[in-house]
Design a protein around this motif. Structure first.
Motif, PDB file in Angstrom:
ATOM      1  N   GLY A 148      68.134 104.568 -15.679  1.00  0.00           N
ATOM      2  CA  GLY A 148      67.271 104.732 -14.530  1.00  0.00           C
ATOM      3  C   GLY A 148      66.362 103.528 -14.345  1.00  0.00           C
ATOM      4  O   GLY A 148      66.344 102.593 -15.134  1.00  0.00           O
ATOM      5  N   GLY A 149      65.602 103.537 -13.286  1.00  0.00           N
ATOM      6  CA  GLY A 149      64.671 102.443 -13.039  1.00  0.00           C
ATOM      7  C   GLY A 149      65.334 101.262 -12.353  1.00  0.00           C
ATOM      8  O   GLY A 149      66.554 101.216 -12.179  1.00  0.00           O
ATOM      9  N   PRO A 150      64.528 100.290 -11.966  1.00  0.00           N
ATOM     10  CA  PRO A 150      65.048  99.116 -11.263  1.00  0.00           C
ATOM     11  C   PRO A 150      66.043  98.349 -12.129  1.00  0.00           C
ATOM     12  O   PRO A 150      65.826  98.168 -13.333  1.00  0.00           O
ATOM     13  CB  PRO A 150      63.795  98.281 -11.002  1.00  0.00           C
ATOM     14  N   ALA A 151      67.118  97.887 -11.506  1.00  0.00           N
ATOM     15  CA  ALA A 151      68.161  97.185 -12.264  1.00  0.00           C
ATOM     16  C   ALA A 151      68.902  96.228 -11.352  1.00  0.00           C
ATOM     17  O   ALA A 151      68.859  96.344 -10.111  1.00  0.00           O
ATOM     18  CB  ALA A 151      69.137  98.174 -12.896  1.00  0.00           C
ATOM     19  N   ALA A 152      69.591  95.281 -11.963  1.00  0.00           N
ATOM     20  CA  ALA A 152      70.443  94.334 -11.248  1.00  0.00           C
ATOM     21  C   ALA A 152      71.598  93.968 -12.175  1.00  0.00           C
ATOM     22  O   ALA A 152      71.538  94.173 -13.389  1.00  0.00           O
ATOM     23  CB  ALA A 152      69.662  93.083 -10.838  1.00  0.00           C
ATOM     24  N   ILE A 198      83.139  98.564  -9.996  1.00  0.00           N
ATOM     25  CA  ILE A 198      81.702  98.861 -10.080  1.00  0.00           C
ATOM     26  C   ILE A 198      80.990  98.774  -8.729  1.00  0.00           C
ATOM     27  O   ILE A 198      79.803  99.102  -8.639  1.00  0.00           O
ATOM     28  CB  ILE A 198      80.997  97.919 -11.089  1.00  0.00           C
ATOM     29  N   LEU A 199      81.678  98.353  -7.685  1.00  0.00           N
ATOM     30  CA  LEU A 199      81.007  98.105  -6.409  1.00  0.00           C
ATOM     31  C   LEU A 199      80.377  99.379  -5.851  1.00  0.00           C
ATOM     32  O   LEU A 199      79.206  99.380  -5.437  1.00  0.00           O
ATOM     33  CB  LEU A 199      81.994  97.506  -5.406  1.00  0.00           C
ATOM     34  N   ALA A 200      81.124 100.468  -5.839  1.00  0.00           N
ATOM     35  CA  ALA A 200      80.596 101.712  -5.285  1.00  0.00           C
ATOM     36  C   ALA A 200      79.370 102.184  -6.046  1.00  0.00           C
ATOM     37  O   ALA A 200      78.353 102.574  -5.445  1.00  0.00           O
ATOM     38  CB  ALA A 200      81.686 102.783  -5.292  1.00  0.00           C
ATOM     39  N   ASP A 201      79.434 102.162  -7.380  1.00  0.00           N
ATOM     40  CA  ASP A 201      78.301 102.623  -8.186  1.00  0.00           C
ATOM     41  C   ASP A 201      77.069 101.757  -7.961  1.00  0.00           C
ATOM     42  O   ASP A 201      75.937 102.268  -7.912  1.00  0.00           O
ATOM     43  CB  ASP A 201      78.672 102.622  -9.670  1.00  0.00           C
ATOM     44  N   CYS A 202      77.264 100.452  -7.847  1.00  0.00           N
ATOM     45  CA  CYS A 202      76.118  99.561  -7.639  1.00  0.00           C
ATOM     46  C   CYS A 202      75.473  99.798  -6.275  1.00  0.00           C
ATOM     47  O   CYS A 202      74.243  99.871  -6.158  1.00  0.00           O
ATOM     48  CB  CYS A 202      76.554  98.107  -7.779  1.00  0.00           C
ATOM     49  N   LEU A 203      76.291  99.943  -5.237  1.00  0.00           N
ATOM     50  CA  LEU A 203      75.744 100.172  -3.903  1.00  0.00           C
ATOM     51  C   LEU A 203      75.041 101.525  -3.824  1.00  0.00           C
ATOM     52  O   LEU A 203      73.965 101.651  -3.247  1.00  0.00           O
ATOM     53  CB  LEU A 203      76.857 100.087  -2.863  1.00  0.00           C
ATOM     54  N   THR A 204      75.638 102.559  -4.423  1.00  0.00           N
ATOM     55  CA  THR A 204      75.071 103.903  -4.370  1.00  0.00           C
ATOM     56  C   THR A 204      73.752 103.992  -5.129  1.00  0.00           C
ATOM     57  O   THR A 204      72.829 104.702  -4.713  1.00  0.00           O
ATOM     58  CB  THR A 204      76.062 104.926  -4.952  1.00  0.00           C
ATOM     59  N   ASN A 246      71.652 101.444  -5.825  1.00  0.00           N
ATOM     60  CA  ASN A 246      70.713 100.361  -5.505  1.00  0.00           C
ATOM     61  C   ASN A 246      70.591  99.336  -6.623  1.00  0.00           C
ATOM     62  O   ASN A 246      69.496  98.897  -6.996  1.00  0.00           O
ATOM     63  CB  ASN A 246      69.327 100.933  -5.176  1.00  0.00           C
ATOM     64  N   ILE A 247      71.745  98.972  -7.181  1.00  0.00           N
ATOM     65  CA  ILE A 247      71.793  97.911  -8.185  1.00  0.00           C
ATOM     66  C   ILE A 247      72.357  96.664  -7.520  1.00  0.00           C
ATOM     67  O   ILE A 247      73.566  96.578  -7.281  1.00  0.00           O
ATOM     68  CB  ILE A 247      72.662  98.321  -9.385  1.00  0.00           C
ATOM     69  N   PRO A 248      71.525  95.707  -7.155  1.00  0.00           N
ATOM     70  CA  PRO A 248      72.055  94.497  -6.509  1.00  0.00           C
ATOM     71  C   PRO A 248      72.930  93.690  -7.449  1.00  0.00           C
ATOM     72  O   PRO A 248      72.711  93.661  -8.673  1.00  0.00           O
ATOM     73  CB  PRO A 248      70.797  93.726  -6.100  1.00  0.00           C
ATOM     74  N   ILE A 249      73.902  93.039  -6.885  1.00  0.00           N
ATOM     75  CA  ILE A 249      74.839  92.196  -7.632  1.00  0.00           C
ATOM     76  C   ILE A 249      74.546  90.745  -7.272  1.00  0.00           C
ATOM     77  O   ILE A 249      74.491  90.396  -6.080  1.00  0.00           O
ATOM     78  CB  ILE A 249      76.296  92.544  -7.281  1.00  0.00           C
TER      79      ILE A 249
END
Length: 446
Positions: free
Chosen positions: A31-35, A72-78, A80-83
């Motif tokens: 959880g929490g902010p991530a990238a 991993i694209l769907a999980d990152c977009l859902t 809010n994990i910027p790539i």
């Protein structure tokens, strides 16, 4: 303020394409902010992608891009994990369009993608600028490309403007982590200690599994459990720029003080002045502490004002490299391999200097001084593979070398087999420093 966690999904072009999956799962679980960062761009990788783009203008970006991002694209977009990735290489806009098409193929909404531009100095205006700083060393006929090392603030700006994916060409490797840290903590361009601390966190992550047990393992001396499933690293960045290094949950590998120290010093010329486009980092007073299993804290990094210049690397055509191999096995194998060396030296040595390796006896520690040619067999090896290599300006000469090695199949000593030959274009490079105001970076949203 909540801390920021940044995971690494790749440490070079050609890295494992499934490595980011457990990293993303771990970031979501915590959880929490991530990238998530992808470091795909060695210097030679970028130059080769320029050559590929010459042949096909739609290419020139990371060839494994879809395989890397697809899982991993769907999980990152859902979540809010910027790539952030330098997988744009020689064609960042092409990479961005590739990601748009990938999202469409996966049935995902079109992601908001920002492209950082300005590093590529291969056009006429850029060449003129590089030529001024390389003086007489610039060879227009052989010129391939030139790219400047950009920094993190354009990445941060793109993230502040809502980018879900930031595509870059050449940026300094640690800037891929520093960019999201700047955006998260709102650091200024003169917060030197914070910038330096996060820069070294980016340096720890930039090579992927090197900080989590890969490139570290040495059986009997430095044991690493589960290296076949080595977990890629994650850095938790604090507001003061310090960090804690961990790795993806439920994976193999190892994060301890030794792995962190080895990577911390990796490719660092001066520990008191690690120069990046964003800051000059000083790790001479840095502190590395083991907090728990696979959990190491780095603190005490100091920062100094960034330089007024940016590094630019220019690549030039360096001719051709040819190499061929043939195996000998059974009684007297080494003597037969050495006889093949003698044949190749007499037929091709007058045209170009040859390098010989007896793989299994003397290869990595061999030299180009012809020492193998002057030695007599000293072992009783029953399995020897001869490698012959040479460089030359002429492709025709390299092809002749490979033809001669292939002819050893029947025209050489007894029992030769497993012939394999290859050729590739060589590249040379020259570096220079150019005032940063002459290399403005820009951001474009796709």
């Amino acid at each position: 303020m909540q801390t920021l966690e940044v995971g690494c999904g790749a440490g070079f072009s050609g890295d494992r394409v499934d490595a980011a999956v457990p990293v993303v799962k771990t970031l979501i679980a915590r959880g929490g902010p991530a990238a998530l960062m992808f470091e795909n761009l060695a210097e030679r990788t970028l130059a080769h992608q320029h050559l590929i783009r010459r042949a096909n203008p739609s290419l020139g970006y990371e060839p494994l891009l879809e395989l890397e991002l697809g899982p991993i694209l769907a999980d990152c977009l859902t979540n809010n994990i910027p790539i952030i990735g330098n997988f744009g290489a020689a064609n960042p806009q092409g990479a961005a369009l590739c990601i748009v098409q990938l999202a469409e193929k996966l049935g995902l909404p079109k992601p908001r993608i920002a492209v950082v531009m300005g590093d590529d100095l291969s056009n006429q205006e850029g060449r003129t600028l590089v030529k001024q700083h390389l003086n007489n060393a610039f060879d227009e006929r052989r010129f391939v490309c030139a790219n400047a090392y950009l920094g993190a603030f354009e990445i941060a700006q793109a993230l502040k403007q809502g980018a879900q994916i930031v595509v870059t060409g050449r940026v300094a490797d640690p800037s891929l982590l520093l960019g999201p840290a700047i955006a998260h903590y709102q650091w200024s361009a003169s917060d030197w200690d914070q910038l330096a601390g996060a820069t070294m966190a980016g340096h720890l992550l930039e090579c992927g599994a090197q900080v989590s047990g890969g490139y570290f393992a040495d059986p009997g001396k430095k044991e690493v459990p589960g290296l076949d499933d080595v977990g890629f690293p994650i850095a938790e960045i604090f507001e003061d720029g310090s960090c804690v290094i961990t790795k993806a949950d439920h994976t193999g590998g190892l994060v301890d003080c030794r792995t962190v120290k080895e990577q911390l010093l990796y490719e660092v010329h001066d520990p008191a002045a690690y120069i990046t486009p964003d800051v000059v980092a000083d790790i001479t007073q840095a502190k590395v502490e083991q907090l728990g299993p696979d959990c190491v804290r780095l603190s005490g990094v100091k920062g100094h004002a960034r330089t007024d210049t940016l590094k630019v690397l220019a690549y030039f055509d360096g001719g051709w490299l040819g190499e061929g191999e043939i195996s000998y096995a059974g009684p007297n194998a080494e003597a037969r391999a050495r006889l093949s060396m003698d044949v190749m030296q007499k037929r091709m040595g007058r045209h170009m200097p040859l390098r010989f390796d007896l793989i299994g006896l003397s290869s990595i520690l061999g030299d180009d001084g012809g020492s193998l040619l002057n030695n007599t067999p000293v072992t009783h090896s029953r399995d020897v593979r001869l490698r012959v290599a040479a460089k030359h300006e002429s492709l025709a000469s390299i092809e002749l070398l490979l033809q001669e090695l292939t002819a050893l199949w029947t025209g050489g000593p007894a029992g030769g087999g497993g012939v394999r030959v290859s050729k590739r274009q060589r590249l040379s490079n020259l570096a220079c420093l150019i005032p940063r105001e002459k290399i403005p970076a820009t951001i474009h949203f796709i």
